[in-house]
Design a protein around this motif. Structure first.
Motif, PDB file in Angstrom:
ATOM      1  N   CYS A 146      -1.175  -7.655  -3.395  1.00 33.57           N
ATOM      2  CA  CYS A 146      -0.345  -6.291  -2.962  1.00 33.57           C
ATOM      3  C   CYS A 146       0.082  -6.672  -1.822  1.00 33.57           C
ATOM      4  O   CYS A 146      -0.052  -7.601  -0.889  1.00 33.57           O
ATOM      5  CB  CYS A 146      -2.095  -5.337  -2.494  1.00 33.57           C
ATOM      6  SG  CYS A 146      -3.294  -5.147  -3.779  1.00 33.57           S
ATOM      7  N   ARG A 194       1.704  -6.054   2.268  1.00 30.59           N
ATOM      8  CA  ARG A 194       1.050  -5.713   2.996  1.00 30.59           C
ATOM      9  C   ARG A 194       2.290  -5.233   4.691  1.00 30.59           C
ATOM     10  O   ARG A 194       3.069  -6.330   4.892  1.00 30.59           O
ATOM     11  CB  ARG A 194      -0.318  -5.857   3.653  1.00 30.59           C
ATOM     12  CG  ARG A 194       0.104  -5.958   5.234  1.00 30.59           C
ATOM     13  CD  ARG A 194      -1.396  -7.702   5.885  1.00 30.59           C
ATOM     14  NE  ARG A 194      -1.539  -7.130   7.403  1.00 30.59           N
ATOM     15  CZ  ARG A 194      -2.769  -8.124   8.114  1.00 30.59           C
ATOM     16  NH1 ARG A 194      -2.994  -9.281   7.455  1.00 30.59           N
ATOM     17  NH2 ARG A 194      -2.547  -7.759   9.028  1.00 30.59           N
ATOM     18  N   PHE A 242      -0.937  -0.581   1.809  1.00 27.20           N
ATOM     19  CA  PHE A 242      -0.666  -1.635   1.054  1.00 27.20           C
ATOM     20  C   PHE A 242       0.599  -1.033   0.554  1.00 27.20           C
ATOM     21  O   PHE A 242      -0.346   0.427  -0.325  1.00 27.20           O
ATOM     22  CB  PHE A 242      -2.056  -2.378   0.836  1.00 27.20           C
ATOM     23  CG  PHE A 242      -2.522  -3.447   1.703  1.00 27.20           C
ATOM     24  CD1 PHE A 242      -2.331  -4.283   1.333  1.00 27.20           C
ATOM     25  CD2 PHE A 242      -3.636  -3.193   2.305  1.00 27.20           C
ATOM     26  CE1 PHE A 242      -2.459  -5.535   1.541  1.00 27.20           C
ATOM     27  CE2 PHE A 242      -4.061  -4.878   2.937  1.00 27.20           C
ATOM     28  CZ  PHE A 242      -3.642  -5.427   2.112  1.00 27.20           C
ATOM     29  N   GLY A 268      -6.719  -7.907  -0.614  1.00 23.17           N
ATOM     30  CA  GLY A 268      -5.464  -7.262  -1.036  1.00 23.17           C
ATOM     31  C   GLY A 268      -4.693  -7.981  -1.374  1.00 23.17           C
ATOM     32  O   GLY A 268      -3.660  -8.110  -1.613  1.00 23.17           O
ATOM     33  N   GLU A 269      -4.746  -8.483   0.136  1.00 24.67           N
ATOM     34  CA  GLU A 269      -3.025  -9.708   0.549  1.00 24.67           C
ATOM     35  C   GLU A 269      -2.904 -10.881  -0.973  1.00 24.67           C
ATOM     36  O   GLU A 269      -2.891 -11.704  -2.329  1.00 24.67           O
ATOM     37  CB  GLU A 269      -3.007 -11.236   0.811  1.00 24.67           C
ATOM     38  CG  GLU A 269      -2.974 -10.216   2.386  1.00 24.67           C
ATOM     39  CD  GLU A 269      -2.727 -10.641   3.980  1.00 24.67           C
ATOM     40  OE1 GLU A 269      -3.753 -11.452   3.909  1.00 24.67           O
ATOM     41  OE2 GLU A 269      -1.774 -10.029   4.421  1.00 24.67           O
ATOM     42  N   THR A 310      -3.952   2.980   1.926  1.00 19.73           N
ATOM     43  CA  THR A 310      -3.868   1.788   0.748  1.00 19.73           C
ATOM     44  C   THR A 310      -3.145   3.124  -0.103  1.00 19.73           C
ATOM     45  O   THR A 310      -3.303   4.390  -0.258  1.00 19.73           O
ATOM     46  CB  THR A 310      -4.635   1.772  -0.901  1.00 19.73           C
ATOM     47  OG1 THR A 310      -5.996   0.572  -0.220  1.00 19.73           O
ATOM     48  CG2 THR A 310      -4.308   0.952  -1.864  1.00 19.73           C
TER      49      THR A 310
END
Ligand code: NAI
Ligand code: MG
Length: 504
Positions: free
Chosen positions: A380, A382, A401, A375-376, A421
């Motif tokens: 996105c 966090r 996120f 995700g990072e 998310t």
């Protein structure tokens, strides 16, 4: 049992609440630890297999440890059953089916199932403590959710045992035979109850395999079943890992396979038994949408979001892991969610104040970290709650996120951890499209003050369970199960009985 906690640096002030507002103690807000004592809990150092009403040494000769994921200490050694052990258990179940259980009147089967239900209630405290020690979930949850629901499932199905003719009126019903049941580690005793109670009520005998990281409450349940004097072999408990599960699923004398766990293993089982006479029900993964409209009661929705994803560290197949918020309330919800998350307490599962317990295993923690890193990398944003992390054990702070797209891995793949998310929508139809744009379909939530909108959404969402202005609520009368790759077959309610009966 004590955890060393690092200091709460830079922790946000808790939101004001009622009378406590006047007593602003700053750091003194922290509750003193209130640990549930494990002193009167008895865990044997070593467990054999429960086959044919007796405790036997595994033919494999092998044992493996189960640990407490919040401390990494070994709790007990449990047997690692091989294919021969599984064969012994299936034989015992077949004999019990032929000799006793298939011949017994429903009203008599009910007496045994009621006995199990009452014993679970009587031993609820011990079972809850062991559940929290073996799996890492907070005692608040195991005590107030897992245990009452496990007992309720036995009570509910005991009630059906002599009324099956009424459940399928005018149709001929028959039991199936031996049920091979494989369960996961997120609700160990509750999943055992979901599987065993309907199987017994419908006249089947059982071989159950608990998950390798959380076998202890199933073994305590075996002791309860022994004390309840069920005829030998009606319920057999075999411990072990994936190979033990596979041996059970493909055993030629198993008539029905019931599996809850990962989609990949579910598919493997489905392939392995394709073309056989076996009946199958699968309850697999999920990527549920929790949908919040601008007209929703926002504070309640925020608590529902927290419950939807941080409950049981997100180790929930129906967790609300995708939050879909109407664009106009995105910022206010994100802010309120951060404030609420700052008040969550992560720590010893046996502390009654704990909101977020330990991640179930090192392997699961690695999976969560891998997806969070993805995700990072995808850019996105966090946010993780400023929870101090205990020094030993497996932990992951509640996290969300923002700025993800529908194609992000964190928006598509099941994380099975406390990671949310957040996505946005503008119209109900866009919310439906995004919610259904997944290979899963286990559950969904809708938050709005318009009843009509809840019904509209419920007709459009492709998910087995849809909660309106609540999330993660369970009841034995309510059927639970999935669409698409979340599996098939229902558990609970009248519909759940059909998974354990031939209905003609
Ligand atoms: P898993 O699916 O491997 O384990 C579930 C049960 O299946 C355990 O009892 C295990 O011993 C057994 N098993 C494993 N391989 C088997 C095989 N080939 N044949 C028969 N039984 C087998 O799940 P795992 O590896 O513990 O977790 C991986 C992921 O699965 C999680 O990250 C999560 O996304 C998902 N999961 C979903 C669950 C749900 O309730 N839907 C529960 C547990 C995990
Ligand atoms: Mg364990």
């Amino acid at each position: 049992m004590a955890h060393t906690m690092t200091k709460r640096e830079g922790e946000a002030a808790p939101p004001s609440r009622g009378a406590i507002v006047a007593l602003d103690f700053g750091k003194a807000w922290d509750y003193a630890a209130a640990p549930e004592s494990p002193d009167h809990v008895s865990i044997d150092p070593k467990y054999g297999l429960f086959i044919g009403g007796r405790w036997v040494t595994p033919r494999s000769g092998r044992f493996f440890p189960t640990i407490n994921p919040s401390t990494e200490e070994v709790l007990a050694e449990v047997a690692d059953a091989n294919a021969q052990d599984v064969d012994d258990a299936v034989r015992a179940a077949r004999e019990a089916y032929d000799k006793y259980w298939s011949r017994m009147r429903g009203a008599d089967r009910a007496k045994y199932i009621f006995r199990i239900a009452r014993a679970i209630q009587e031993k609820a405290r011990e079972l809850a403590i062991v559940e929290s020690m073996d799996g890492g979930k907070p005692i608040k949850e195991s005590r107030d959710i897992d245990l009452p629901l496990a007992a309720a499932h036995f009570f509910y199905h005991a009630g059906w045992a002599d009324k099956l003719d009424y459940a399928f009126h005018g149709r001929r019903i028959r039991s199936l035979g031996v049920a091979g049941q494989i369960i996961p580690w997120n609700f160990p005793l509750l999943m055992a109850a979901w599987k065993i109670a309907p199987a017994l009520a419908c006249g089947n005998t059982v071989v159950l395999k608990p998950a390798e990281t959380t076998p202890l409450t199933a073994l305590l349940l075996a002791k309860i079943i022994e004390e309840a004097e069920l005829p030998p072999g009606v319920v057999n408990i075999v411990t072990g890992g994936g190979e033990t599960g596979a041996a059970l699923a493909i055993h030629p004398d198993v008539n029905k396979v019931a599996f809850t766990g990962s989609t990949s293993v579910g598919k493997r089982i489905q392939r392995a038994i394709a073309g056989t006479h076996k009946r199958l029900s699968l309850e697999l993964g999920g990527k549920a949408a929790n949908i919040v409209f601008a007209d929703a009661p926002i504070d309640q929705a925020v608590d529902g979001i927290v419950n939807g994803i941080y409950f049981n560290q997100g180790h929930v197949c129906c967790a609300g892991s995708r939050l879909l918020v109407e664009e106009s309330v995105h910022d206010v919800i994100v802010k309120k969610l951060r404030d609420r998350m700052a008040t969550l307490r992560m720590g010893s599962p046996l502390d009654k104040n704990t909101d977020v317990g330990a991640i179930n295993s090192k392997a699961q923690l690695a999976r969560i970290r891998e997806l969070v890193a993805a995700g990072e990398e995808e850019g996105c944003e966090r946010y993780s709650a400023p929870c101090p992390v205990p020094e030993k054990g497996y932990w992951f702070p509640p996290t969300f996120f923002t700025g993800a797209s529908m194609s992000s891995r964190i928006a598509r793949e099941e994380i099975f951890g406390p990671v949310l998310t957040i996505l946005t929508f503008r119209t109900p139809d866009e919310a439906v499209e995004k919610a259904n744009n997944t290979s899963y379909g286990l559950s969904a939530g809708v938050w709005t003050d318009k009843g009509a909108k809840i019904f509209y959404m419920a007709t459009k969402l492709k998910a087995g369970v849809i909660w309106g202005n609540t999330f993660n609520k369970f009841d034995p009368t309510s059927p639970f199960g999935g669409y698409k790759e979340s599996g098939f077959g229902r558990e609970g309610g009248r519909q759940g009985l059909a998974a354990y009966l031939g209905v003609e």
